[in-house]
Write a protein that holds these residues in place. Structure first.
Motif, mmCIF file in Angstrom:
data_model
loop_
_atom_site.group_PDB
_atom_site.id
_atom_site.type_symbol
_atom_site.label_atom_id
_atom_site.label_comp_id
_atom_site.label_asym_id
_atom_site.label_seq_id
_atom_site.Cartn_x
_atom_site.Cartn_y
_atom_site.Cartn_z
ATOM 1 N N GLU A 179 0.834 -1.205 0.000
ATOM 2 C CA GLU A 179 0.000 0.000 0.000
ATOM 3 C C GLU A 179 0.874 1.263 0.000
ATOM 4 O O GLU A 179 0.619 2.225 -0.724
ATOM 5 C CB GLU A 179 -0.925 0.011 1.215
ATOM 6 C CG GLU A 179 -2.153 -0.871 1.046
ATOM 7 C CD GLU A 179 -3.118 -0.737 2.224
ATOM 8 O OE1 GLU A 179 -2.788 0.021 3.170
ATOM 9 O OE2 GLU A 179 -4.170 -1.388 2.194
ATOM 10 N N LYS A 180 1.938 1.247 0.831
ATOM 11 C CA LYS A 180 2.849 2.388 0.872
ATOM 12 C C LYS A 180 3.563 2.566 -0.468
ATOM 13 O O LYS A 180 3.744 3.689 -0.954
ATOM 14 C CB LYS A 180 3.877 2.211 1.988
ATOM 15 C CG LYS A 180 3.300 2.397 3.383
ATOM 16 C CD LYS A 180 4.357 2.165 4.451
ATOM 17 C CE LYS A 180 3.765 2.353 5.853
ATOM 18 N NZ LYS A 180 4.765 2.088 6.905
ATOM 19 N N GLU A 230 2.390 1.675 -3.314
ATOM 20 C CA GLU A 230 1.404 2.185 -4.269
ATOM 21 C C GLU A 230 1.179 3.684 -4.088
ATOM 22 O O GLU A 230 1.062 4.440 -5.062
ATOM 23 C CB GLU A 230 0.087 1.430 -4.103
ATOM 24 C CG GLU A 230 -0.927 1.789 -5.178
ATOM 25 C CD GLU A 230 -2.172 0.936 -5.116
ATOM 26 O OE1 GLU A 230 -3.002 1.052 -6.023
ATOM 27 O OE2 GLU A 230 -2.308 0.152 -4.158
ATOM 28 N N GLN A 231 1.143 4.136 -2.815
ATOM 29 C CA GLN A 231 0.988 5.566 -2.540
ATOM 30 C C GLN A 231 2.167 6.359 -3.103
ATOM 31 O O GLN A 231 2.000 7.426 -3.698
ATOM 32 C CB GLN A 231 0.863 5.792 -1.024
ATOM 33 C CG GLN A 231 -0.464 5.329 -0.439
ATOM 34 C CD GLN A 231 -0.475 5.385 1.084
ATOM 35 O OE1 GLN A 231 0.502 5.782 1.717
ATOM 36 N NE2 GLN A 231 -1.601 4.980 1.679
ATOM 37 N N LYS A 232 3.375 5.796 -2.894
ATOM 38 C CA LYS A 232 4.574 6.461 -3.424
ATOM 39 C C LYS A 232 4.538 6.501 -4.956
ATOM 40 O O LYS A 232 4.872 7.518 -5.581
ATOM 41 C CB LYS A 232 5.831 5.743 -2.953
ATOM 42 C CG LYS A 232 7.135 6.403 -3.422
ATOM 43 C CD LYS A 232 8.347 5.627 -2.951
ATOM 44 C CE LYS A 232 9.637 6.304 -3.415
ATOM 45 N NZ LYS A 232 9.719 6.444 -4.879
ATOM 46 N N LYS A 274 1.888 6.520 -6.867
ATOM 47 C CA LYS A 274 0.904 7.519 -7.298
ATOM 48 C C LYS A 274 1.464 8.936 -7.164
ATOM 49 O O LYS A 274 1.229 9.795 -8.022
ATOM 50 C CB LYS A 274 -0.376 7.380 -6.481
ATOM 51 C CG LYS A 274 -1.197 6.144 -6.858
ATOM 52 C CD LYS A 274 -2.465 6.042 -6.026
ATOM 53 C CE LYS A 274 -3.290 4.835 -6.454
ATOM 54 N NZ LYS A 274 -4.514 4.690 -5.633
ATOM 55 N N ALA A 275 2.233 9.160 -6.068
ATOM 56 C CA ALA A 275 2.885 10.474 -5.899
ATOM 57 C C ALA A 275 3.891 10.710 -7.021
ATOM 58 O O ALA A 275 3.990 11.816 -7.564
ATOM 59 C CB ALA A 275 3.569 10.548 -4.539
#
Length: 587
Positions: free
Chosen positions: A323-324, A326-328, A330-331
């Motif tokens: 999840e982390k 994926e967040q990175k 997307k950023a």
């Protein structure tokens, strides 16, 4: 809903009912295209006629003065002339400007003298050659006459900051000399993007079709037109080179973005694969748990349940990690989008510049044809004069050369003392002489008119004999308690003579101090060696020469270059912006 009334219908109605109005509109429009701009000059006797060099000195003084004053700060010449540099990084699509004003006390009656002042200013300010400056000054005079009072035109092309300094009564120059004093603002377009990059004169704007058509009517302007034509060609070459470099950088950034996109996609695919793998592992664990439920309680069952919990914990950790990631990702994708948008803007800008350059090339090609045509005509007109006139002119010039040299000496004697600013004399008095050529000095503000001391500075550690004055204050060299402890640049308030701030770098105590365009140049000392330092007004180092310099060197500025002595006394040329070595001059 009402239909709008077309402009054509209004004009038709006006023509039917008020034919005189439309006729006058047509005449005015035609006059703009065909009317010759003619300057009316004073033709009476002069009580005292200034020499050419005295007139040019006004322009040179305006250039020197505004360099010290800095951006957006006016510099005046005895209430007769003034100049201000309008520099701003706002409204990037519009021109910055220099504005030369003919003020109320000026007594100037010929457009040639206006051009001489303008040309001398351009030479001092931008390092143009004499011929280039004359050509620019000629076109600037016509440009400002044609657009006299046309604030709508200027508003569309220049930054809003400039519009605060002009109005319909003073924008540009009148064609009649009697309306020059107190009502003339010569507007000179600059190509730069902000205070840090003033740029140079835009030769295309001051010679647009309206201006060029008028200058063509002046048969004596052929040489200036040729000089401006060459300046435009050089301008195109410089802009083409600059644009090619921009395109190379854009292409390199595109490659970098493409590489980054591929890496992001690779990470995304790997993330998706790991997610699927995680789901499969969860499903297997769920089946293990279901199978374990049907088994009777035993030590073996409890052991398996403990193993399943550890696996579940590990799977949860993996899920959080993914999840982390994926967040990175997307950023990173958001950053890539921003980079691509920024790059698109740069590509669009480069394409616009390409189109502008193509238009400029067409203009230059057309002007070349006009010059060839007009030049041939000029040759025919002057062919009957022969070489006799040229010989007579040369003889006259030789006779005047000695007179001009004598006048030059007198002008230098009368030149404004560099220690006078805003009608006040700033005088450095030697308090005491110490060993090794060191001094302790006192600074005074003196009113030259009354010969009275206005202020004495409370600073008691001023040394050296060099200092410089500009709008923000006075820069001197001070010592740190004694001359062995080191020396610093110090800014003194011009009105109170109290200290404002001091620098941190050690400077040579006999150093010159030169202030140009809100930057201070002085000799700095580092590890026992001497370098040229360039400081901002807070004494923060902006640039330092890579070359060691001689501690007793002179410094000279010309355009974008600095001439100075290297440690071995060789003359070297430095770039004024970053103090990098440009050339070495061998006598």
């Amino acid at each position: 809903m009402r239909k709008p009334v077309s402009a054509a219908l209004i004009i038709t109605m006006l023509h039917l009912f008020y034919p005189s109005i439309t006729r006058s509109l047509e005449v005015d429009r035609e006059e703009i295209k065909t009317r010759k701009v003619t300057f009316t000059n004073y033709k009476g006797a002069y009580g005292k006629k200034d020499s050419v060099r005295a007139i040019e000195e006004i322009g040179l003084q305006l250039g020197r003065g505004v360099k010290k004053a800095g951006p957006n700060t006016p510099y005046g010449f005895y209430g007769k002339y003034s100049v201000i540099r309008i520099l701003s990084d706002e409204e990037p699509g519009k021109f910055q400007a220099d504005i030369i004003s003919i003020d109320r006390k000026a007594k100037i009656g010929h457009i040639i003298n206006v051009r001489r002042i303008t040309a001398a200013y351009l030479t001092e300010m931008y390092g143009y050659s004499r011929e280039e400056a004359r050509a620019l000054a000629l076109f600037i005079s016509y440009y400002n006459a044609i657009y006299r009072g046309n604030v709508d035109y200027f508003r569309g092309k220049y930054k809003s900051l400039m519009m605060k300094h002009i109005n319909t009564k003073n924008a540009g120059i009148s064609t009649h000399y009697s309306r020059w004093p107190g009502a003339t603002k010569l507007i000179i377009p600059l190509t730069g993007t902000g205070p840090g990059e003033p740029g140079k004169i835009d030769p295309f704007t001051i010679s647009d079709r309206n201006v060029n058509d008028q200058v063509r009517k002046d048969e004596s302007s052929i040489d200036e037109r040729k000089d401006l034509h060459e300046l435009k060609k050089r301008n195109i070459e410089e802009e083409t080179t600059k644009l090619e470099k921009e395109k190379i950088l854009i292409a390199e950034k595109e490659k970098i973005i493409t590489t980054e996109e591929k890496e992001i996609q690779k990470n995304k695919d790997e993330n998706e694969r790991q997610k699927k793998d995680l789901e499969n592992k969860k499903e297997l664990l769920r089946k293990e748990k279901d199978t374990l439920k049907s088994q009777p309680e035993s030590g073996e069952k409890r052991k398996k349940e403990g193993t399943i919990k550890e696996k579940e914990k590990k799977l949860e950790e993996d899920r959080n990690r993914l999840e982390k990631e994926e967040q990175k990702r997307k950023a990173d994708e958001d950053k890539i989008r921003e980079k691509k948008e920024e790059l698109k803007k740069k590509k669009d800008s480069a394409e616009r510049k390409d189109r502008v350059l193509e238009d400029k090339k067409k203009i230059v090609a057309e002007e070349k044809k006009e010059l060839e045509k007009d030049g041939d005509g000029k040759t025919k007109i002057r062919a009957g004069d022969g070489e006799k006139k040229l010989e007579q002119k040369e003889t006259e010039l030789n006779k005047r050369e000695e007179e001009l040299d004598l006048r030059e000496n007198k002008l230098r004697e009368k030149a404004l003392d560099e220690n006078i600013y805003d009608s006040m004399l700033y005088y450095l008095k030697v308090k005491e002489y110490l060993q090794g050529g060191h001094y302790n000095n006192e600074l005074y503000m003196i009113d030259p008119a009354s010969r009275k001391i206005v202020f004495k500075s409370p600073i008691d550690n001023i040394c050296g004999r060099r200092y410089d004055i500009f709008s923000k204050g006075i820069v001197v060299i001070t010592h740190l308690g004694n001359h062995q402890s080191g020396h610093r640049l110090t800014l003194i308030d011009r009105k109170t003579l109290k200290p404002i701030s001091s620098g941190d770098d050690d400077v040579f105590w006999r150093s010159f101090i030169e202030i140009r365009e809100d930057h201070i140049y002085a000799i700095m000392v580092e590890s026992g060696r001497y370098y040229l330092g360039k400081y901002d007004l807070n004494f923060k180092i902006v640039a330092r020469s890579g070359e060691w310099i001689n501690e007793d060197t002179f410094i000279s500025f010309f355009g974008d270059y600095i001439y100075i002595n290297r440690y071995d006394k060789q003359i070297i040329v430095l770039n004024k912006n970053d103090l990098t070595l440009v050339d070495m001059i061998k006598p």
